[in-house]
Design a protein around this motif. Structure first.
Motif, short mmCIF file in Angstrom:
data_model
loop_
_atom_site.label_atom_id
_atom_site.label_comp_id
_atom_site.label_asym_id
_atom_site.label_seq_id
_atom_site.Cartn_x
_atom_site.Cartn_y
_atom_site.Cartn_z
N LYS A 1 14.46 1.79 -0.87
CA LYS A 1 14.85 2.43 -2.23
C LYS A 1 13.68 3.25 -2.68
N ASP A 2 12.49 2.55 -2.62
CA ASP A 2 11.29 3.33 -2.99
C ASP A 2 9.97 2.66 -2.64
N LEU A 3 8.86 2.89 -3.22
CA LEU A 3 7.64 2.24 -2.82
C LEU A 3 7.64 0.87 -2.86
N PHE A 4 8.12 0.34 -4.11
CA PHE A 4 8.04 -1.11 -4.52
C PHE A 4 8.96 -1.83 -3.48
N ASP A 5 10.25 -1.29 -3.31
CA ASP A 5 11.09 -1.89 -2.40
C ASP A 5 10.57 -1.94 -1.06
N PHE A 6 9.97 -1.01 -0.50
CA PHE A 6 9.18 -0.87 0.90
C PHE A 6 8.23 -2.05 0.76
N CYS A 7 7.25 -2.12 -0.03
CA CYS A 7 6.59 -3.28 0.05
C CYS A 7 6.95 -4.64 0.13
N ILE B 1 1.90 7.83 3.21
CA ILE B 1 2.22 8.59 2.03
C ILE B 1 1.49 9.89 2.06
N ARG B 2 0.17 10.07 2.46
CA ARG B 2 -0.34 11.39 2.66
C ARG B 2 0.39 12.05 3.76
N ALA B 3 0.86 11.66 4.34
CA ALA B 3 1.44 12.45 5.63
C ALA B 3 3.00 12.99 5.13
N GLY B 4 3.44 12.57 3.99
CA GLY B 4 4.68 12.97 3.43
C GLY B 4 5.94 11.92 3.91
N ALA B 5 5.63 11.00 4.33
CA ALA B 5 6.99 10.09 4.76
C ALA B 5 7.59 9.33 3.72
N PHE B 6 6.72 9.31 2.65
CA PHE B 6 7.73 8.76 1.52
C PHE B 6 7.99 9.81 0.41
N ASP B 7 7.89 11.01 0.71
CA ASP B 7 8.74 12.21 -0.16
C ASP B 7 9.96 11.89 -0.49
N SER B 8 10.76 11.41 0.71
CA SER B 8 12.42 11.36 0.47
C SER B 8 12.56 10.07 -0.42
N ALA C 1 4.52 14.03 -5.86
CA ALA C 1 4.30 12.70 -6.31
C ALA C 1 3.32 11.94 -5.48
N ARG C 2 2.89 12.38 -4.52
CA ARG C 2 2.19 11.93 -3.60
C ARG C 2 0.81 11.01 -4.11
N ALA C 3 0.10 11.66 -5.28
CA ALA C 3 -0.83 11.35 -6.07
C ALA C 3 -0.50 10.02 -6.77
N THR C 4 0.81 9.95 -7.24
CA THR C 4 1.27 8.83 -7.94
C THR C 4 1.87 7.58 -7.16
N LEU C 5 2.31 8.08 -6.03
CA LEU C 5 2.59 6.99 -4.96
C LEU C 5 1.28 6.17 -4.60
#
Length: 435
Positions: free
Chosen positions: A115-121, A138-145, A160-164
């Motif tokens: 669902k998001d970064l928190f769910d992933f971790c 994240i830097r590669a853009g894999a979390f953009d979606s 949003a990559r800086a925030t992630l």
């Protein structure tokens, strides 16, 4: 000498399956990946960025209805299966990951998409998928979606990559706390589950276009969301009259491009650099002799913008063009030479005294000696306007107050003023103005 993309395949019927297999075989060789990537685009294939929810370890052909052509029809009117034309970038091609980590990610998402970064971790084994791997993804853009909430205040998901990245520590900590409390359920929790408070993102300003693309190149070996020259293209167009693809024989031509590679040679006149620059239209090889290279060696590095006055002549040895730099500039030198001033667009509610205190570290006091010419001056004049719906009110700064126009200074000013006017303001708070 001019370099053009290498066409590995002559057939117009190259399929995504074929190119995906070749890309997967070359995942450990960044140079080959870049060649195959460029050739895929020239073959009309569509390559989607890495995606944490749909990407696999290898490059995979997918049926993307948006980019797929109509199914071919034979002479009897029978439709056949259309050739796949879209490839999803392989997660295994992201530097710093590894096959083991990617397989853990693929296994974890069988229970459902992240669902998001928190769910992933909270769902992956972080002993296998460590912090370094997550940062690279994240830097590669894999979390953009799945940036979701983190991307709400930005124009594009990749902003949003800086925030992630800033929120990653909080996401890992929240996952560790959740794991620790799994077996610590008291009797009071059996009857009624306490309300959980979802972690919040650590908000950060979006990366500059140059920083975002440099991160992509560091993670992937190439840039997927643009060209490094794009960060400067609108500004460079004020003083560069032709792209590299149109460079022909002649003297005193001004060219510009990003340094993509270089090598050093020892000649009769001392150390010299052979640099390849690229502006997205073509690549050009420049020779910088010792008298040009040595005074500028501190900034003549890969991924930096190079602006050069060159002489172009036929190269009898190669049959191409020989390009020799007579002088070179970085973007700061070009701004000092060609720009008129730095202009600030201010919001009506801004306190000018507070603003002056905030921008004071970036100002320099000019002397009579360094205001005589664009070549010797150390800064640009500063102008400003308070923008309102009905128009703008000009703000006068002393003539001897100058601003050193490097990217760091402009970025800091943008963050100071952008936080006051809003990130989605249609007017840029900081502009370099040319005559």
């Amino acid at each position: 000498m001019r370099y053009w993309p290498i066409k590995l395949l002559g057939s117009r019927r190259t399929t995504a399956e074929f190119m995906a297999a070749n890309l997967s075989l070359s995942m450990d060789d960044t140079d080959k990946i870049k060649i195959l990537y460029d050739d895929s685009l020239h073959q009309g294939l569509n390559i989607l960025p890495p995606d944490i929810n749909t990407g696999m370890y290898e490059f995979t052909p997918i049926n993307d209805e948006k980019s797929a052509p109509e199914k071919p029809t034979d002479t009897d009117g029978v439709q056949h299966r259309s050739l796949l034309r879209t490839i999803r970038y392989g997660l295994g091609a992201v530097r710093g990951t590894g096959e083991g980590a990617i397989q853990i990610i693929v296994e974890a998402r069988k229970a459902g998409p992240f669902k998001d970064l928190f769910d992933f971790c909270s769902r992956v084994d972080r002993r296998q998928v460590n912090r370094r791997a997550i940062e690279a993804l994240i830097r590669a853009g894999a979390f953009d979606s799945i940036a979701g909430e983190a991307a709400k205040t930005y124009a594009y998901p990749f902003d949003a990559r800086a925030t992630l990245l800033a929120s990653l520590s909080r996401a890992i900590e929240a996952a560790e706390q959740a794991e620790a409390s799994v077996h610590q359920v008291s009797l009071f929790d059996l009857g009624e589950e306490s309300e959980k408070h979802a972690p919040e993102y650590v908000r950060e300003n979006a990366f500059s276009e140059k920083k975002r693309l440099q991160d992509e190149k560091a993670a992937l070996g190439l840039c997927l969301t643009g060209h490094l020259f794009d960060a400067y293209r609108p500004e460079v167009n004020h003083f560069i009259r032709q792209p590299l693809v149109k460079v022909t024989e002649g003297k005193d031509q001004l060219v510009a491009g990003i340094i993509t590679s270089s090598r050093m040679l020892m000649g009769q006149r001392g150390r010299m650099m052979i640099a390849t620059i690229d502006d997205g239209t073509a690549a050009l090889e420049l020779t910088l002799y010792s008298e040009v290279y040595e005074p500028n060696r501190s900034w003549l590095k890969e991924d930096e913008l190079l602006i050069a006055k060159v002489n172009v002549s036929p190269d009898k040895f190669s049959g191409g063009l020989r390009v020799v730099a007579e002088s070179v500039m970085d973007i700061v030198g070009a701004r000092l030479r060609f720009a008129r001033n730095v202009h600030l667009n201010l919001d009506t509610g801004i306190d000018l005294k507070v603003l002056r205190a905030q921008i004071n570290p970036f100002l320099i006091q000019s002397s009579h000696a360094n205001t005589q010419s664009n070549i010797t001056k150390k800064g640009l004049p500063l102008t400003a306007a308070v923008v309102a719906k009905g128009g703008a009110c000009l703000v006068q700064f002393p003539d001897d107050i100058l601003l050193y126009p490097d990217d760091n200074c402009l970025r800091n000013l943008y963050q100071i003023l952008g936080s006051k006017s809003g990130f989605n303001s249609p007017i840029s708070p900081v502009e370099i103005q040319y005559a």
